[in-house]
Each structure stands twice: as C-alpha cells, then as structure tokens.
Design an enzyme around this catalytic site. Structure first.
Site, PDB file in Angstrom:
ATOM      1  N   GLY A  29       0.800  -1.226   0.000  1.00 40.02           N
ATOM      2  CA  GLY A  29       0.000   0.000   0.000  1.00 40.02           C
ATOM      3  C   GLY A  29       0.826   1.267   0.000  1.00 40.02           C
ATOM      4  N   CYS A 238     -26.719  -9.834 -17.492  1.00 40.14           N
ATOM      5  CA  CYS A 238     -26.070  -9.597 -18.779  1.00 40.14           C
ATOM      6  C   CYS A 238     -27.014 -10.023 -19.909  1.00 40.14           C
ATOM      7  CB  CYS A 238     -24.771 -10.393 -18.849  1.00 40.14           C
ATOM      8  SG  CYS A 238     -23.966 -10.307 -20.466  1.00 40.14           S
ATOM      9  N   CYS A 241     -24.964 -13.163 -21.762  1.00 41.02           N
ATOM     10  CA  CYS A 241     -24.693 -14.458 -21.123  1.00 41.02           C
ATOM     11  C   CYS A 241     -25.600 -14.712 -19.940  1.00 41.02           C
ATOM     12  CB  CYS A 241     -23.228 -14.570 -20.712  1.00 41.02           C
ATOM     13  SG  CYS A 241     -22.817 -13.679 -19.190  1.00 41.02           S
ATOM     14  N   CYS A 263     -21.825  -7.878 -19.708  1.00 37.94           N
ATOM     15  CA  CYS A 263     -20.660  -8.050 -18.852  1.00 37.94           C
ATOM     16  C   CYS A 263     -19.558  -7.126 -19.310  1.00 37.94           C
ATOM     17  CB  CYS A 263     -20.130  -9.487 -18.942  1.00 37.94           C
ATOM     18  SG  CYS A 263     -21.163 -10.683 -18.124  1.00 37.94           S
ATOM     19  N   CYS A 269     -17.664 -13.260 -20.201  1.00 34.12           N
ATOM     20  CA  CYS A 269     -18.935 -13.345 -20.898  1.00 34.12           C
ATOM     21  C   CYS A 269     -18.863 -14.382 -22.033  1.00 34.12           C
ATOM     22  CB  CYS A 269     -19.282 -11.967 -21.464  1.00 34.12           C
ATOM     23  SG  CYS A 269     -20.995 -11.800 -22.000  1.00 34.12           S
TER      24      CYS A 269
END
Lengths: 283, 256, 227
Positions: A29, A238, A241, A263, A269
């Site tokens: 970080g 979606c 899909c 997607c 997808c």
C-alpha cells in the site's frame, strides 16, 4: 524486433523498476517513487502499467491486456501489440491462461490464481489528493497514519447523497496501515482486492509511483459503522450471457433511449456463452 | 498546581533579525493570556513557536499532556506533536479560510477532528457537528452548507466550533476578531468568553486590539522588537502601564 | 482583613520627559471584618488611586497590601484574579461590560464564576435587579444603552451578587435617587453585618456618616505633607 531490448526498456531501467516493485511488495500500500521513463505513448494511456509490465515480463510469460474488462478496445490492443513486438511474448484473452494481466479500471471476474500478476494502470495514486493538495503534507499524513481526512470525504458523500456515492477508486486500507487508491476500478471490484492469490502491482507513470499488494493481503474498504461499505453494481443481468453476478456495462443502442447491460469482462462473458448460458438478447 | 504550558527562553531568529527573544512564562489551567504589540513585534512568531508551527532556535515549550505529564513539545516527535494539535490544542486563525476547508460542508469541517481521532459513526459525528454549530450560534440546518456561503463572522464561529469539538485544553488565537466589523466582534468575544469559562479553557490570544484583551484576557504580555517589555494583570497594564512602550501603546488608542 | 503597610505610589510618565509624579507615600492602615472605612480628602488627594492599588489595578511602588493572606503587590495575576473572583469585590464608578450581553447575565456572571448554577445565579440576579428597581423589561437588554443611574444600579447589583469577604466601593451612591440610595445603603449594611470588610469613597456625607465606622484622610499620605 532486434532494434529493441526485451520488453522495450533497457535492463538498468527494469532493475530500477523491479527494486521499486519489491519495495512496494514489502510495504503493501505504500507509494514507492520511481524514475518513470518516457514511453512511446501518451500519459494517460497506461505508461505506468506498461513500465511495470515491462519490468516483470519474462520470455515464457503469456500476456493479457484489458481495458475496462475488454480485450479489444484501442488501449488494450495497442499495449498488447506493443509487447508482442518488443518482447515477443505470447498473448491471450483467456484470463486463466495469462501469467501477466495488465488492466485499466477492472479486476477480472474469474478468481485469479497463484503465480499470476495483475498490473493496474493508475492515473492518480494519491487517495488524499483532492482533500489535501500539498504532496509534502499528504506524505506526512501517510507517514503518521493521519487518515481522518479520508473519512471527511465519505462524510461529505453521505451528507450530500444520503449514502456513500463514491462508486469507483474507492479508498481502501491495506493491512491496517496504508490508505490506498485502488485505481479507478468500480467499487464492485473492491472485495476482490483482498486475499487475492495473484500479485497486484500498481503503476502511475505520470506521477512516478509504484505500489503493490502481495498475495493474500488484507484490504478493507473504508466506511462508517452506520453506513457500511457496499459493493454495488447495476441491478441487471447480462443481455448476452445472463450472468447476474458480474459487473455490467450499460450500452445505449439507439437514439430512442433503448439500452442493454452486458458483462464488462469480455472473456468471462464469452466463456459463459460458450458454456451454453444465454441472456435475453443473445443472438 | 502544574502549569498547563511552561515556556522557557524561547528565541527565534530570521537570519540576523530577531523574531522573538528569550520569552518565558507559565500558563495555568483556565488562564487566558493576551500578547499585544505592534506589527513586527514578534507576537505571531512567538505564537507559532508555541503552537509547534515554527521551530524555535532556543528554549523549550513544556505542555502538561494528559497521558504523560509535562513534555517539551519542541523536542517531542512530530507524530506526538501533531496528535496534540488535533486533540489538546486548538488554533484559531485570523482568516477563517486558513483554518477551514472551504470546499467541505460545515458539518464535515466540524467533524474532521472527530474522524481524525477515530470516530467512525456517521450519525454521531453529524449529531456532534450540529450540536457545536448551535453552540457557536449557527443554525443547525446549515450543517450541509459550505463555509463559502457563510458571512465572515459565521466563518470565524465555524472555525471555533471545528477547533473546540474535541475538547482541547489550550487554544491559540491569532487576531481572532481581526477583519470583522465591530458588532460581529462583540458577539464573537462574548461567545469566546462563555466557551472559555464553560470548558475551563486556557488560551493565548495574539492581537493588537487592546479592547479585545481587556474583555478576554486575565493577563497580558507586551512585546516590542521581539522581547517582552512588560507582563502582568491585564487591567493593571492597561490602566497603570510601567514601561515606556506600554505607556505609548495604551495612550495611542483612541478613546470612544 | 485588609492591611496596608508602607504603601507608596509614583507615576513615571516615560513619554513626557520621564516626569515622575509622587502621589502617595507611607500609607499604612488596616480594616477588620465587619468594619467600613471611608477614605476622605480633597479631589486629587489619591483616594481612587489608593482604591485601585488595593484592587491590584494600579501597581504600588513599594510596601505591601494584604487581603486575607495574599499580598496583592507581589502576587501572580492568577492569584489576584482568584482573589477578585472570590474574596475582593469592587464597585467602580463606571460599568464596563461586553456589548450585547443581557443585563441579567451581566449581574449573574460573578456568581457563575464562583461555580453557582445558572438557575440559582439567575434567580439571585433577578432578585437584586428587582430590589434596585431596574424595570423587568430591561433585563434581557444589554446595559450599554441604559441611563447613567441605571448603569450604576446594574453595576451595584453585579458587585453585590456574590457575597465577598472584602469590598471596595467607589462612590456607590453617586447619581442615584433617594429610593435607590436607600437600597444601596441597606446592601452595604447587610454586607457589614455578614462580616465584610469595606473601604469606600463617599462624597455623600450623610451616607458616609451612616455606614462608615471611621474615616481616613488620604491627604496625610501625600508626599509634600510627609516631607
């Protein structure tokens, strides 16, 4: 091809970047400064991510590039082509086959596995930037763990919108220490940052910063006790899909305001469609 | 009784120029001290040295911390000093824009110090912010407005609320009523007096306005060319000044 | 209760050729609890200067002034402030207040300062204002716009709110009508009965004769006489 060193950058530069990456992995970080090079593409096109990719790529790697989840947008195509030509590495669009994935603004839907490296393109690495413009001061704030200001931003969100309206680049705290900007990924992706099997590297070219999350790092999205973090997405399946669990892009399809949701992760997808899943608009 | 703040031999030079020289005093809990002097007399330099915003060239500033008793804030680590300035200390600037975040709502401004010390409950923070707005006579309904929409007097009161929300014990004020019109000044002074009494605050007020110190300060230091020329009870110095410069300063004020 | 030993006072005017004005020298006297002493002497003899020194408002050049066990000449500001808050009251000739503060708050403030609750302090303040004939409609207003007599009565109410063991009164009955003068004299008598040591300046001879146990002529302390 022979005109370039492997992966474009010279070996000394790659060593310098690798040192920054190792330091970043050692202090999850923390933003490590590095001597960002001029790349043959404009800032904002992923120069930080490209330099990190160049430093970690080896000839055996298989490389994948996504831009907002898609393998075939301009940015993804040009970076993929860049490394095909300068490093000669194999490329793929299949998430699980890739050993190095460079991404802009998404984390793939499919769970990554050990041995993979996810490289993020970062426009603004400093999460405190818009609250405290002085870089000298924000560095001190990181050094002294003075992160009250980060919550002021979330407070402002709630007071103005009734909920935390920050929907991307949602700040996280890493291993209980550094507050980090996860790059402009949707906050839907935030839960995937933590406890990930793959290595995550973040490169900001213009700002000359690299930071990193080693595998299985604790990453917590900031929130309030009475306004807990929520990984939201559009409440649609979606159209292609039929997936209801993946992050959706809204696509406007005509001037009459009709739209569809698909997607954002193109590979995910495609794989689902190949496996026989279909949405309401599937061809 | 242990002094809350014990200043010993504070000296700050700017090259060969003296900012302030060899200033010493003790401030006890609940005391309000005024520092007066003309522009350039070193009063703001002294204030900044005491508040940890400038590093003095010599001397010590010993603050009686809640956790560890008297500590020299000049030599303590920066994180410790910054923690003090978020909790036990407050600093009220002359210009509210130096002490406020102008792009953030009034509630966010007041809540910042609470969040900085780990408060994580939005409802509580907002409740405290509204409560403090009312204490400084700002309508709680303006909690979501930005300070840019406030008048000068309201901004100054907001700055005070933002500083006092964590219950500090020592408040540094740099010309807190400067730049405000007279009627607004009176209201602010009245408010400050009430808060000082109710919270048992100690305060150090730098000003060149003798009327302000007469109303707010228990005691006074008169500075000239970086040095303290006279110190003592406020009304004694204003009514029976001993030093030539204090006499000049007092006699220069227009009587109304 | 109040004891002065060898007090002297000079003013040095640094900005007027460092002229030194000797005002008082070798002042010694004491006041017992329950006693009221009047300072007398011609205008300019130093009555007010002496009062101000006892209050700590003017700085004595030498000597000591003891109020209880505190020597006000050599005390820290915070000691003097605590003394003024709890022990030593002062009725000046002029009311000095923060603008905008309601009269009732002005009067109750000395009580709030010694820790009396807001409710009790307000009740006591209202009783005093009533006693001193300040119309109730004025209580919520700032006294800054009041007439001279009204301001003086607010000033007295404020000074008698808390029961100090020692008090200094500078012309407490000046600019008051007969009714209010009587109220003030009663307040002084009540304070004496409680054991308050009082030093006062009264140009009002009848008032002086009524409340004072003895007189001290300040002219005797002027340096010319002493020399």
């Amino acid at each position: 091809m022979s005109a370039y060193n492997f992966a474009y950058l010279d070996e000394q530069t790659k060593r310098m970047i690798r040192r920054a990456i190792l330091k970043g992995l050692a202090i999850p970080g923390y933003q490590v400064p590095f001597a960002s090079r001029e790349m043959p593409m404009p800032y904002g096109w992923g120069t930080g991510g490209v330099q990190v990719s160049a430093a970690v790529l080896i000839p055996d790697d298989t490389f994948k590039v996504i831009d907002q989840g898609s393998d075939d947008t301009t940015n993804a195509v040009s970076i993929r082509t860049f490394f095909e030509r300068t490093a000669g590495v194999e490329t793929t669009t299949v998430t699980r086959d890739a050993s190095v994935i460079q991404t802009r603004h998404r984390i793939p839907e499919e769970r990554l596995h050990e041995g993979q490296i996810l490289v993020y393109q970062v426009p603004i690495p400093e999460p405190l930037r818009f609250l405290e413009p002085r870089e000298s001061e924000t560095r001190k704030m990181h050094g002294l763990e003075e992160y009250g200001l980060m919550h002021v931003k979330l407070y402002e969100d709630i007071s103005r919108h009734g909920h935390i309206a920050t929907s991307y680049a949602y700040p996280v705290k890493v291993e209980g220490r550094y507050v980090m900007d996860p790059s402009p990924i949707p906050k839907f992706d935030n839960p995937k940052l933590g406890d990930m099997a793959a290595i995550q590297l973040f490169g900001a070219g213009r700002e000359q910063r690299i930071y990193a999350l080693p595998p299985y790092t604790q990453v917590v999205s900031l929130d309030f006790e009475d306004h807990p973090f929520e990984a939201t997405k559009a409440d649609h399946a979606c159209s292609l899909c039929g997936s209801e669990d993946s992050y959706q892009d809204e696509v406007i399809i005509d001037d009459a305001g009709r739209r569809m949701f698909v997607c954002s992760d193109a590979d995910y997808c495609k794989a689902r469609q190949a496996a026989g899943h279909h949405g309401k608009d599937a061809a | 009784m242990t002094p809350l703040l014990s200043v010993r031999g504070i000296t700050k030079r700017y090259g060969t120029h003296i900012g302030c020289a060899d200033v010493s005093f003790d401030l006890y809990p609940g005391e309000v001290m005024g520092i007066v002097g003309e522009s350039g007399s070193g009063k703001s330099t002294l204030l900044n040295c005491m508040a940890g915003q400038l590093v003095p060239d010599a001397g010590e500033v010993v603050f009686d911390t809640r956790a560890n008793g008297p500590q020299n804030t000049v030599t303590m680590s920066e994180p410790e000093r910054r923690m003090l300035s978020r909790t036990d200390w407050a600093f009220v600037h002359q210009h509210a824009c130096d002490g406020l975040r102008m792009g953030i709502s009034a509630g966010g401004n007041v809540g910042e110090r609470l969040m900085a010390v780990g408060e994580r409950h939005y409802g509580d923070i907002r409740g405290d912010a509204k409560d403090w707005l009312q204490r400084v006579e700002i309508d709680a309904a303006r909690v979501d407005d930005r300070p840019t929409t406030f008048s000068g007097g309201m901004q100054q009161r907001l700055q005070i609320a933002r500083n006092l929300v964590t219950g500090p014990r020592l408040v540094f004020m740099d010309e807190p009523t400067g730049g405000l019109d007279v009627s607004v000044q009176a209201r602010l002074l009245d408010l400050l007096r009430g808060l000082v009494r109710d919270m048992n605050l100690s305060a150090i007020i730098v000003t060149h306005d003798l009327a302000v110190v007469r109303l707010l300060a228990d005691r006074l230091m008169v500075m000239k060319s970086g040095r303290v020329v006279e110190a003592g009870l406020t009304d004694q110095i204003l009514d029976d000044p001993q030093h030539a410069y204090s006499q000049l300063l007092v006699s220069s004020v227009l009587q109304v | 209760m109040i004891e002065l030993n060898n007090i002297s006072k000079t003013f040095t005017l640094h900005n007027q050729g460092a002229a030194v004005i000797e005002v008082l020298s070798d002042v010694s006297f004491s006041v017992e609890p329950g006693e009221c002493v009047a300072l007398t002497g011609a205008s300019g003899a130093g009555k007010s200067t002496l009062m101000r020194m006892i209050y700590g408002n003017y700085l004595a050049r030498s000597g000591e002034i003891r109020i209880g066990d505190v020597d006000i000449v050599r005390s820290e500001p915070r000691t003097i402030i605590a003394l003024r808050r709890e022990v030593l009251g002062y009725v000046s000739q002029f009311l000095r207040v923060v603008p905008r503060v309601p009269t009732v708050n002005v009067v109750s403030e000395p009580l709030r300062a010694v820790g009396v609750s807001a409710t009790d302090a307000k009740a006591r303040a209202e009783a005093l204002l009533l006693q001193l004939n300040i119309p109730e409609r004025l209580w919520a207003l700032s006294p800054t716009t009041f007439s001279g007599g009204e301001q003086q009565r607010v000033n007295i109410a404020r000074s008698f709110a808390h029961t100090y063991p020692a008090m200094l009164l500078d012309e407490p009955t000046a600019s008051l009508d007969a009714t209010n003068r009587e109220v003030v004299l009663q307040l002084i008598e009540e304070a004496k009965a409680r054991g308050t040591a009082i030093i006062g300046i009264f140009h009002d001879k009848a008032a002086r004769a009524r409340v004072c146990d003895r007189e001290i002529d300040v002219s005797q302390f002027s340096p010319e006489v002493a020399a």
